[in-house]
Enzyme design. Structure first.
Site, PDB file in Angstrom:
ATOM      1  NE  ARG A  24      -9.071   1.153 -14.099  1.00 29.99           N
ATOM      2  CZ  ARG A  24      -9.224   1.753 -12.923  1.00 29.99           C
ATOM      3  NH1 ARG A  24     -10.267   2.511 -12.682  1.00 29.99           N
ATOM      4  NH2 ARG A  24      -8.340   1.584 -11.969  1.00 29.99           N
ATOM      5  NE  ARG A  37     -11.354   9.807  -6.549  1.00 34.65           N
ATOM      6  CZ  ARG A  37     -10.373   9.528  -5.696  1.00 34.65           C
ATOM      7  NH1 ARG A  37      -9.895  10.458  -4.903  1.00 34.65           N
ATOM      8  NH2 ARG A  37      -9.872   8.321  -5.635  1.00 34.65           N
ATOM      9  NE  ARG A  76      11.711   1.688 -16.702  1.00 35.49           N
ATOM     10  CZ  ARG A  76      12.669   2.388 -17.295  1.00 35.49           C
ATOM     11  NH1 ARG A  76      13.426   1.840 -18.229  1.00 35.49           N
ATOM     12  NH2 ARG A  76      12.886   3.645 -16.940  1.00 35.49           N
ATOM     13  NE  ARG A 130       6.991   7.855  -6.030  1.00 40.12           N
ATOM     14  CZ  ARG A 130       6.171   7.040  -5.402  1.00 40.12           C
ATOM     15  NH1 ARG A 130       4.886   7.313  -5.320  1.00 40.12           N
ATOM     16  NH2 ARG A 130       6.620   5.948  -4.812  1.00 40.12           N
ATOM     17  CD  GLU A 161      10.194   6.861  -5.423  1.00 38.07           C
ATOM     18  OE1 GLU A 161       9.808   6.594  -4.283  1.00 38.07           O
ATOM     19  OE2 GLU A 161       9.545   6.561  -6.458  1.00 38.07           O
ATOM     20  CE1 TYR A 201       3.891  -2.633  -7.627  1.00 36.85           C
ATOM     21  CE2 TYR A 201       1.507  -2.898  -7.577  1.00 36.85           C
ATOM     22  CZ  TYR A 201       2.662  -2.324  -7.092  1.00 36.85           C
ATOM     23  OH  TYR A 201       2.581  -1.433  -6.043  1.00 36.85           O
ATOM     24  CG  ASP A 241      -1.003  -2.440  -4.631  1.00 39.61           C
ATOM     25  OD1 ASP A 241       0.116  -1.898  -4.695  1.00 39.61           O
ATOM     26  OD2 ASP A 241      -2.028  -1.964  -5.143  1.00 39.61           O
TER      27      ASP A 241
HETATM   28  C1  LIG Z   1       8.628   1.175  -5.685  1.00 41.97           C
HETATM   29  C2  LIG Z   1       7.485   0.340  -5.159  1.00 41.97           C
HETATM   30  C3  LIG Z   1       6.498   0.940  -4.391  1.00 41.97           C
HETATM   31  C4  LIG Z   1       5.448   0.168  -3.887  1.00 41.97           C
HETATM   32  N1  LIG Z   1       4.472   0.786  -3.154  1.00 41.97           N
HETATM   33  C5  LIG Z   1       3.432   0.065  -2.685  1.00 41.97           C
HETATM   34  C6  LIG Z   1       2.383   0.700  -1.963  1.00 41.97           C
HETATM   35  O1  LIG Z   1       2.386   1.911  -1.749  1.00 41.97           O
HETATM   36  N2  LIG Z   1       1.356  -0.064  -1.511  1.00 41.97           N
HETATM   37  C7  LIG Z   1       1.307  -1.428  -1.730  1.00 41.97           C
HETATM   38  O2  LIG Z   1       0.354  -2.077  -1.295  1.00 41.97           O
HETATM   39  N3  LIG Z   1       2.309  -2.059  -2.399  1.00 41.97           N
HETATM   40  C8  LIG Z   1       3.360  -1.353  -2.884  1.00 41.97           C
HETATM   41  N4  LIG Z   1       4.381  -1.981  -3.566  1.00 41.97           N
HETATM   42  C9  LIG Z   1       4.353  -3.454  -3.677  1.00 41.97           C
HETATM   43  C10 LIG Z   1       5.084  -4.173  -2.502  1.00 41.97           C
HETATM   44  O3  LIG Z   1       6.428  -3.763  -2.492  1.00 41.97           O
HETATM   45  C11 LIG Z   1       4.988  -5.698  -2.697  1.00 41.97           C
HETATM   46  O4  LIG Z   1       3.635  -6.094  -2.612  1.00 41.97           O
HETATM   47  C12 LIG Z   1       5.745  -6.532  -1.658  1.00 41.97           C
HETATM   48  O5  LIG Z   1       6.999  -6.019  -1.363  1.00 41.97           O
HETATM   49  C13 LIG Z   1       5.920  -7.937  -2.207  1.00 41.97           C
HETATM   50  O6  LIG Z   1       6.459  -8.792  -1.236  1.00 41.97           O
HETATM   51  P1  LIG Z   1       7.250 -10.094  -1.675  1.00 41.97           P
HETATM   52  O7  LIG Z   1       7.520 -10.862  -0.445  1.00 41.97           O
HETATM   53  O8  LIG Z   1       6.567 -10.773  -2.793  1.00 41.97           O
HETATM   54  O9  LIG Z   1       8.608  -9.553  -2.334  1.00 41.97           O
HETATM   55  P2  LIG Z   1       9.904  -8.880  -1.698  1.00 41.97           P
HETATM   56  O10 LIG Z   1       9.535  -7.871  -0.694  1.00 41.97           O
HETATM   57  O11 LIG Z   1      10.766  -8.472  -2.828  1.00 41.97           O
HETATM   58  O12 LIG Z   1      10.611 -10.096  -0.935  1.00 41.97           O
HETATM   59  C14 LIG Z   1      11.381 -11.067  -1.606  1.00 41.97           C
HETATM   60  C15 LIG Z   1      12.624 -11.306  -0.777  1.00 41.97           C
HETATM   61  O13 LIG Z   1      13.329 -12.425  -1.323  1.00 41.97           O
HETATM   62  C16 LIG Z   1      14.695 -12.196  -1.172  1.00 41.97           C
HETATM   63  N5  LIG Z   1      15.413 -13.048  -2.112  1.00 41.97           N
HETATM   64  C17 LIG Z   1      15.348 -13.012  -3.462  1.00 41.97           C
HETATM   65  N6  LIG Z   1      16.192 -13.924  -3.993  1.00 41.97           N
HETATM   66  C18 LIG Z   1      16.789 -14.545  -2.960  1.00 41.97           C
HETATM   67  C19 LIG Z   1      17.766 -15.568  -2.864  1.00 41.97           C
HETATM   68  N7  LIG Z   1      18.308 -16.121  -3.956  1.00 41.97           N
HETATM   69  N8  LIG Z   1      18.177 -15.982  -1.642  1.00 41.97           N
HETATM   70  C20 LIG Z   1      17.660 -15.402  -0.515  1.00 41.97           C
HETATM   71  N9  LIG Z   1      16.721 -14.417  -0.538  1.00 41.97           N
HETATM   72  C21 LIG Z   1      16.310 -13.995  -1.750  1.00 41.97           C
HETATM   73  C22 LIG Z   1      14.846 -10.716  -1.475  1.00 41.97           C
HETATM   74  O14 LIG Z   1      16.060 -10.212  -0.925  1.00 41.97           O
HETATM   75  C23 LIG Z   1      13.597 -10.133  -0.819  1.00 41.97           C
HETATM   76  O15 LIG Z   1      13.871  -9.682   0.491  1.00 41.97           O
HETATM   77  C24 LIG Z   1       5.394  -1.228  -4.134  1.00 41.97           C
HETATM   78  C25 LIG Z   1       6.388  -1.812  -4.931  1.00 41.97           C
HETATM   79  C26 LIG Z   1       7.404  -1.037  -5.459  1.00 41.97           C
HETATM   80  C27 LIG Z   1       8.434  -1.687  -6.351  1.00 41.97           C
END
Ligand SMILES: Cc1cc2nc3c(=O)[nH]c(=O)nc-3n(C[C@H](O)[C@H](O)[C@H](O)COP(=O)(O)OP(=O)(O)OC[C@H]3O[C@@H](n4cnc5c(N)ncnc54)[C@H](O)[C@@H]3O)c2cc1C
Length: 363
Positions: free
Chosen positions: A171, A175, A246, A277, A297, A345, A347
């Site tokens: 999409r 708006r 990516r 950005r 970035e 992915y 949020d």
């Molecule tokens: C560039 C970007 C921008 C974003 N912007 C937004 C936004 O504006 N709004 C929004 O709602 N969401 C956003 N997101 C999404 C958001 O980042 C995720 O929802 C969130 O971080 C996911 O949390 P998580 O715990 O699954 O993963 P993570 O935050 O990646 O946590 C996983 C953790 O596991 C650890 N780990 C991995 N392997 C191992 C290992 N072998 N041993 C020990 N530790 C380990 C890593 O170091 C990491 O700290 C964005 C994502 C990206 C990539």
């Protein structure tokens, strides 16, 4: 020491799970290979500015339960994400809305904007879009595509839009109101004290070991179960193949001005500017500091060992993930969660909801 749960990853998923489990009287150990908690939502305070170290994070949700949940751990401000896009020397509001169209075509009413877009779409006469370029043209017409979609998407994916599959853009929301709020969600904001403090509060009273890689210590920890939020293919030693991502490279710089670009998020949509950005972090918190910190970035190709950011959910990777998912289901004492454990992915609100779902099934 015997633990009920070893939680691998101190990101949002791991922190929510550990918090809920310890509320239920379970003994948890949280480890992270990084030297800090909070995973990708980590913010570091530099010159009194919360710097979003792994990319700009704006919390937004329409789920009242999740909004109430995060507000237990942090006070949120009333930041509304309203990015702008710079294309050569032209500046447009995002998302594509009446401010954008008015600037682009010198028009005022929704009817005029719709007529121009419809005319442009009709002239192209695209029936079944064969690639992303045709898909975007069919959804938004030539001007929006050329000025605001083409170069940006090409930089994001490292390939020309006509060489990308159409499904990437399902999409392109247009708006027809003068509303620059990027999100449609009911609740939105940024933690006033930063995301790291929010996660710190979730992990309050829970044992956390940083700079600790699961694969170095897994045989030394006595835990009933493991909640693993790292990369699923890494867990199985990549034995079925490597899932692709990516990546993003950030160039962060302190600038000697109190206001560098007048907005938190400025997208650069022409292909000849190498970054996608520039983030000016202080604007997320309406900062009044005398200096500013900006991050450029750059979207980049990912290779094994790099920081994984966005899963590439094409057919090949999704099929591979499903094979790993079968192996994961056979691991009776390991639960896989989060963006890396589920190759998805998410949020922030969705990752919290997924962690809470796992808690209600598990605890
Ligand atoms: C560039 C970007 C921008 C974003 N912007 C937004 C936004 O504006 N709004 C929004 O709602 N969401 C956003 N997101 C999404 C958001 O980042 C995720 O929802 C969130 O971080 C996911 O949390 P998580 O715990 O699954 O993963 P993570 O935050 O990646 O946590 C996983 C953790 O596991 C650890 N780990 C991995 N392997 C191992 C290992 N072998 N041993 C020990 N530790 C380990 C890593 O170091 C990491 O700290 C964005 C994502 C990206 C990539």
């Amino acid at each position: 020491m015997k633990y009920d749960y070893l939680v691998v990853g101190a990101g949002l998923f791991g922190a929510v799970f550990a918090h809920e489990a310890s509320e239920k009287g379970k003994k948890c150990l949280v480890i992270d290979k990084r030297e800090h908690i909070a995973g990708n939502i980590y913010t570091e305070r530099i010159d009194d500015i919360d710097v979003h170290k792994y990319g700009a994070h704006i919390f937004h949700t329409s789920d009242k339960k999740i909004w109430d949940y995060v507000n237990r751990f942090a006070e949120f401000n009333n930041y509304i994400n309203s990015p702008v896009a710079i294309y050569n020397d032209e500046l447009y509001n995002l998302p594509f809305n009446m401010n954008t169209f008015s600037k682009m075509w010198g028009i005022k009413t929704p009817a005029e904007a719709k007529a121009i877009i419809e005319k442009q779409i009709a002239e192209l006469d695209i029936d079944e879009p064969a690639n992303l370029e045709e898909q975007a043209l069919k959804l938004a017409g030539r001007d929006v595509y050329e000025k605001l979609v083409k170069g940006y998407t090409q930089k994001q994916w490292g390939r020309e839009c006509k060489d990308l599959p159409a499904f990437i853009i399902k999409r392109l929301p247009l708006r027809f109101t003068y509303d620059n709020n990027y999100f449609n969600d009911r609740f939105q904001g940024i933690p006033i004290e930063g995301y790291t403090k929010m996660v710190e509060k979730m992990l309050d009273g829970i044992e956390v070991r940083l700079s600790t890689d699961y694969f170095d210590i897994k045989d030394e920890i006595d835990a009933e179960k493991t909640v693993y939020t790292g990369m699923i293919d890494r867990f199985f030693d990549y034995k079925l193949g490597v899932l692709e991502y990516r990546s993003v490279r950030f160039e962060t710089e302190k600038v000697d001005t109190d206001n560098y670009q007048g907005n938190a998020v400025v997208n650069y949509t022409s292909a000849d500017v190498p970054y996608t950005r520039i983030i000016e972090h202080k604007h997320f918190n309406f900062g009044k500091q005398p200096v500013s910190i900006i991050s450029r970035e750059y979207s980049s190709e990912w290779k094994k060992g790099d920081e994984p950011y966005y899963p590439v959910n094409n057919e090949k990777n999704d099929n591979l993930y499903h094979e790993y998912e079968k192996l994961a289901a056979a691991e009776k004492n390991v639960l896989f969660g989060g963006r890396l454990g589920q190759y998805k992915y998410y949020d922030m609100d969705k990752v919290i909801a997924a962690a809470l779902d796992m808690c209600s099934e598990e605890l």
